[in-house]
Design a protein around this motif. Sequence first.
Motif: not given
Length: 190
Positions: A101-106, A180-184
């Motif tokens: 989640i965090v890496l996708g958001a970054l 990626i963030a949504v998948m998280g």
Amino acid sequence: MRLSIVRILSSSVFLLASGVALAHPSHEHSSSFMAGFDHPIGGVDHLLAMLAIGLWAASLGGRALWAIPTAFVMTMLAGGAFAVAGFSVPFVEQGIVLSVIVLGALVLFAKRLPVMACVVIAASFALFHGVAHGMEMPLNADGLHYALGFAAATVALHLMGVGLGLLATPLMTRIGGSVIAVMGLLLVVA
């Protein structure tokens, strides 16, 4: 430059697909390496985090291009060693999902932080991934070969993320981060 990126990406794809070429998977060292290699690729949570690290590093450029993935791999190996040595790290699965989640958001928000802060963030999440790899090592696996396997797969996934990040437009990279963030987030409810 783009031609070399395409070569790196195509080489990574062949490397990731090389497991089907093992003629004698019962050999301990081959199976240990491949068991380690398959672990980051076989888990969607690991796969997404590794790609996000590469995308994030590519979006930042400069020293971050090598510092973030290197810190991730080195700390992940240490986390694997901790787990094999019997040390316990709490909230491993939650830390892995949070990393996605965090890496996708970054990546999504194109957050620019000092390289050292990025290294600390990457290393913090890498510890959880490494512990998970170490905890899930097959009992009959050779630890060194298993570690080399999951490190090689992680490097290949980082290279794919970096390559995609360098080839894509900033908008496409941000869209990748959002996916990626949504998948998280979906992993949280799954």
